[in-house]
Design an enzyme around this catalytic site. Structure first.
Site, PDB file in Angstrom:
ATOM      1  N   GLY A  91     -43.971  47.638   1.261  1.00 14.00           N
ATOM      2  CA  GLY A  91     -44.824  48.465   2.110  1.00 14.00           C
ATOM      3  C   GLY A  91     -46.161  47.793   2.303  1.00 14.00           C
ATOM      4  O   GLY A  91     -46.526  46.887   1.554  1.00 14.00           O
ATOM      5  N   CYS A 151     -41.171  44.089  -3.939  1.00 11.19           N
ATOM      6  CA  CYS A 151     -42.545  43.859  -3.466  1.00 11.19           C
ATOM      7  C   CYS A 151     -43.443  45.051  -3.810  1.00 11.19           C
ATOM      8  O   CYS A 151     -43.690  45.313  -4.973  1.00 11.19           O
ATOM      9  CB  CYS A 151     -42.528  43.550  -1.967  1.00 11.19           C
ATOM     10  SG  CYS A 151     -44.076  42.846  -1.402  1.00 11.19           S
ATOM     11  N   TYR A 152     -43.892  45.818  -2.820  1.00  8.98           N
ATOM     12  CA  TYR A 152     -44.722  46.983  -3.144  1.00  8.98           C
ATOM     13  C   TYR A 152     -43.981  47.899  -4.114  1.00  8.98           C
ATOM     14  O   TYR A 152     -44.592  48.504  -5.010  1.00  8.98           O
ATOM     15  CB  TYR A 152     -45.074  47.767  -1.860  1.00  8.98           C
ATOM     16  CG  TYR A 152     -46.009  48.925  -2.134  1.00  8.98           C
ATOM     17  CD1 TYR A 152     -47.385  48.729  -2.180  1.00  8.98           C
ATOM     18  CD2 TYR A 152     -45.513  50.207  -2.393  1.00  8.98           C
ATOM     19  CE1 TYR A 152     -48.246  49.771  -2.464  1.00  8.98           C
ATOM     20  CE2 TYR A 152     -46.368  51.257  -2.681  1.00  8.98           C
ATOM     21  CZ  TYR A 152     -47.734  51.036  -2.713  1.00  8.98           C
ATOM     22  OH  TYR A 152     -48.581  52.068  -3.010  1.00  8.98           O
ATOM     23  N   GLU A 162     -33.881  41.255   0.845  1.00  8.72           N
ATOM     24  CA  GLU A 162     -33.140  41.818   1.982  1.00  8.72           C
ATOM     25  C   GLU A 162     -33.192  40.956   3.235  1.00  8.72           C
ATOM     26  O   GLU A 162     -32.445  41.192   4.174  1.00  8.72           O
ATOM     27  CB  GLU A 162     -33.640  43.240   2.284  1.00  8.72           C
ATOM     28  CG  GLU A 162     -35.064  43.358   2.834  1.00  8.72           C
ATOM     29  CD  GLU A 162     -36.156  43.378   1.761  1.00  8.72           C
ATOM     30  OE1 GLU A 162     -35.940  42.799   0.671  1.00  8.72           O
ATOM     31  OE2 GLU A 162     -37.236  43.944   2.020  1.00  8.72           O
ATOM     32  N   SER A 200     -20.318  57.258  28.570  1.00  2.68           N
ATOM     33  CA  SER A 200     -21.121  56.425  29.458  1.00  2.68           C
ATOM     34  C   SER A 200     -20.489  55.065  29.693  1.00  2.68           C
ATOM     35  O   SER A 200     -20.915  54.317  30.559  1.00  2.68           O
ATOM     36  CB  SER A 200     -22.505  56.223  28.842  1.00  2.68           C
ATOM     37  OG  SER A 200     -22.392  55.402  27.693  1.00  2.68           O
ATOM     38  N   GLY A 241     -20.589  52.930  27.280  1.00  2.00           N
ATOM     39  CA  GLY A 241     -21.215  52.129  26.232  1.00  2.00           C
ATOM     40  C   GLY A 241     -20.449  52.271  24.920  1.00  2.00           C
ATOM     41  O   GLY A 241     -19.512  53.061  24.818  1.00  2.00           O
ATOM     42  N   VAL A 242     -20.878  51.480  23.931  1.00  2.00           N
ATOM     43  CA  VAL A 242     -20.154  51.440  22.661  1.00  2.00           C
ATOM     44  C   VAL A 242     -20.207  52.790  21.936  1.00  2.00           C
ATOM     45  O   VAL A 242     -19.180  53.308  21.493  1.00  2.00           O
ATOM     46  CB  VAL A 242     -20.776  50.379  21.714  1.00  2.00           C
ATOM     47  CG1 VAL A 242     -19.939  50.226  20.463  1.00  2.00           C
ATOM     48  CG2 VAL A 242     -20.920  49.057  22.420  1.00  2.00           C
ATOM     49  N   ASP A 243     -21.406  53.369  21.827  1.00  3.39           N
ATOM     50  CA  ASP A 243     -21.564  54.544  20.971  1.00  3.39           C
ATOM     51  C   ASP A 243     -20.744  55.732  21.464  1.00  3.39           C
ATOM     52  O   ASP A 243     -19.988  56.334  20.702  1.00  3.39           O
ATOM     53  CB  ASP A 243     -23.041  54.940  20.861  1.00  3.39           C
ATOM     54  CG  ASP A 243     -23.916  53.774  20.428  1.00  3.39           C
ATOM     55  OD1 ASP A 243     -23.356  52.822  19.854  1.00  3.39           O
ATOM     56  OD2 ASP A 243     -25.128  53.801  20.676  1.00  3.39           O
ATOM     57  N   LYS A 276     -25.934  50.263  14.263  1.00  2.15           N
ATOM     58  CA  LYS A 276     -25.182  49.790  15.434  1.00  2.15           C
ATOM     59  C   LYS A 276     -24.015  48.864  15.056  1.00  2.15           C
ATOM     60  O   LYS A 276     -22.913  49.004  15.574  1.00  2.15           O
ATOM     61  CB  LYS A 276     -26.143  49.045  16.365  1.00  2.15           C
ATOM     62  CG  LYS A 276     -25.551  48.666  17.696  1.00  2.15           C
ATOM     63  CD  LYS A 276     -25.738  49.787  18.670  1.00  2.15           C
ATOM     64  CE  LYS A 276     -25.119  49.489  20.014  1.00  2.15           C
ATOM     65  NZ  LYS A 276     -25.305  50.614  20.936  1.00  2.15           N
TER      66      LYS A 276
END
Ligand code: XMP
Length: 516
Positions: A55, A82-83, A174, A226, A228-230, A372
């Protein structure tokens, strides 16, 4: 319940990456802002382990966020990054000082002792590359901890208390710039926290189907498709769960790419046999957009009409109790904001958000736990065609926001042709999957050219291609010049009405991905 890890967010830009690495290890996890942590939340979530993110704050300042004591009374392993390391050290009785040499970017750690966190990855004596980004550092260890790695500017680059399963790293495991970072996080999740690592898309599919059945019962669900993928993944998943209780509605606003409308109908109605209404409202949309040039007005016009058409279609089929939406995890995460105050609206996004309240429908959101790339993996698991699963994101308002100025059918047709040539070349060059989004923009500019022996006075277009991980920031894609030359040549030769091609090299920020 599947084994799960809790990630406590202290506002790092890369907290989501921690979640992704943990999930890649087959362990389900969720992110909670640090202010929301308390005993009850931790008990209810029942994590096998807790990770504290980095952070921007400094624990040496009075008002800085702290790790809630419940984290340390939960009796589960904790990893502070880290933080997260600093607040953990401070809360457990160590100390942290600021004002040291800032370490930012690539650094090297030297491994001083073995620990379960490094098992099978790093040995004592190794020197390994990591990514650092800190000004403060831990200067006194809490009782029970020892140093397991050091770096030039962080004598406590990694610390461990094996008996309690508490670990702290000053670097960021990460991010990809810590090449072994994913393995360390895997060690924490599986070997230290003891999660089974059985969270796969096959398991998710089973669970999501059971949840949808339990939520919906015998009710009817409407799903806006639509192309689209989702929304495609939502539709196929729901159809598997509740069969013909699902009714899909595809509002065709005429602002789609070449052949896209027909492809949606063919795939869902003909191939999957999913009940699908194809509402061709392209004429209405064109009429509503007549003379509209302001980008926000365009978006609002399209959004409002979209809801009207959707609602009318839903009424025709007798309504439904539920509306399915492809909401994803990034839309749900309540991220920690240190800037304070509401953020300004850069662009008003188009979705069917107003509908559930207006029509008194409940929401079904089977993807709200997924990122995603996980939605794509689920799509593959469900057997959706690869070209659909890997399709670039496409904005709700469609090509209307890729035509600065007013929208006409002729302009749309012209842009569709340019876009199709451009994407065809990108696919042929094998670059499609490397690019987050690629599209053409039809400029409201005419330029003089020469073709054969004649003068032309035609339209100019811009090509855009960006890399990104979430659409929030983006870099322009560095095509080689031969590729760009080839595309420009094909567009000018094949699309009558366009005589100049430019390439947009703006990154986001300061630009946005779409032009409007
Ligand atoms: P910008 O242009 O804001 O776009 O950098 C970021 C990402 O969002 C997409 N986008 C939209 N998606 N409805 C959507 O579903 C919208 O109204 C909308 N506007 C932009 C854009 O394509 C990019 O991926």
């Amino acid at each position: 319940m599947t084994d799960r890890l809790l990630i406590v967010d202290f506002g790092s830009q890369v907290t989501q990456l921690i979640a992704r690495r943990v999930r890649e290890a087959g362990v389900y996890c969720e992110i909670l802002p640090f202010q929301a942590v308390d005993d009850a939340k931790i008990k209810a979530f029942d994590p096998r382990g807790i990770i504290l993110s980095g952070g921007p704050a400094s624990v040496t300042e009075g008002q800085s966020p702290t790790a809630h004591p419940a984290i340390f009374t939960a009796k589960v392993p904790v990893l502070g990054i880290c933080y997260g390391e600093q607040t953990m050290a401070k809360e457990l009785g160590g100390s942290v000082e600021g004002g040291h040499h800032r370490e930012f970017g690539r650094a090297e750690v030297e491994i001083k002792a073995s620990t379960r966190l490094f098992d099978g990855v790093w040995q004592p004596g190794d020197r390994k590359q990591v990514w650092m980004s800190h000004g403060d550092r831990v200067t006194k260890l809490p009782a029970g901890f020892s140093v397991v790695a050091t770096s030039e500017n962080a004598p406590f680059a990694a610390i461990a208390d094996e008996s309690r399963g508490y670990y702290g790293v000053q670097f960021h495991p990460e991010v990809v710039h810590t090449p072994d970072g994913a393995k360390l996080l895997r060690n924490f999740a599986l070997n230290i926290a003891g999660a089974k690592g059985d969270w796969t898309m096959a398991a998710f599919r089973e669970r999501a189907i059971a949840q949808v059945r339990a939520q919906v019962g015998k009710g009817k669900v409407i799903c806006g498709l639509s192309g689209g993928v989702d929304s495609s993944v939502v539709a196929v998943l729901l159809h598997e769960a509740i069969g013909d209780q699902l009714q899909c509605v595809f509002v065709d606003h005429g602002l789609l790419r070449l052949n896209e409308g027909e492809e949606v109908v063919r795939l869902f109605r003909d191939h999957y046999n999913i009940p699908l209404i194809h509402a061709d409202a392209s004429k209405e949309f064109l009429k509503a957009l007549e003379g509209v040039t302001d980008p926000e007005k365009k978006r609002k016009t399209i959004g409002a009409l979209f809801i009207d058409v959707f609602e009318a279609e839903a009424k025709k089929i007798g309504g439904a109790e539920f509306l399915a939406q492809g909401t994803l995890y990034p839309d749900v995460i309540e991220s920690v904001s240190f800037t304070g105050g509401p953020s300004v609206t850069i662009k008003s996004h188009h979705n069917v958000g107003g509908l559930p309240a207006r029509m008194n429908m409940k929401l079904v959101e089977p993807l709200r736990e997924l990122f995603k790339d996980e939605v794509r993996a689920l799509g593959r698991e469900l057997g959706l065609p690869a070209d659909l699963v890997n399709r670039h994101p496409f904005p709700g308002p469609g090509l209307a926001i890729r035509i600065p100025g007013d929208i006409t059918k002729d302009k749309l047709d012209l842009l569709r042709k340019v876009d199709a040539v451009y994407l065809d070349e990108i696919r042929k060059a094998g670059l499609y999957d490397e690019i987050w989004q690629a599209f053409a923009v039809l400029l409201p500019v005419r330029t003089v050219g020469v073709m054969g022996d004649g003068r032309t006075y035609d339209q100019a277009c811009a090509l855009r291609a960006v890399t990104s991980t979430d659409g929030m920031t983006a870099d322009y894609y560095p095509f080689d010049h031969a590729f760009l030359g080839r595309v420009a040549n094909r567009i000018i030769n094949e699309v009558r009405g366009v005589n100049r091609v430019t390439y947009d090299i703006t990154s986001k920020p300061p630009g946005t991905i779409e032009w409007e």
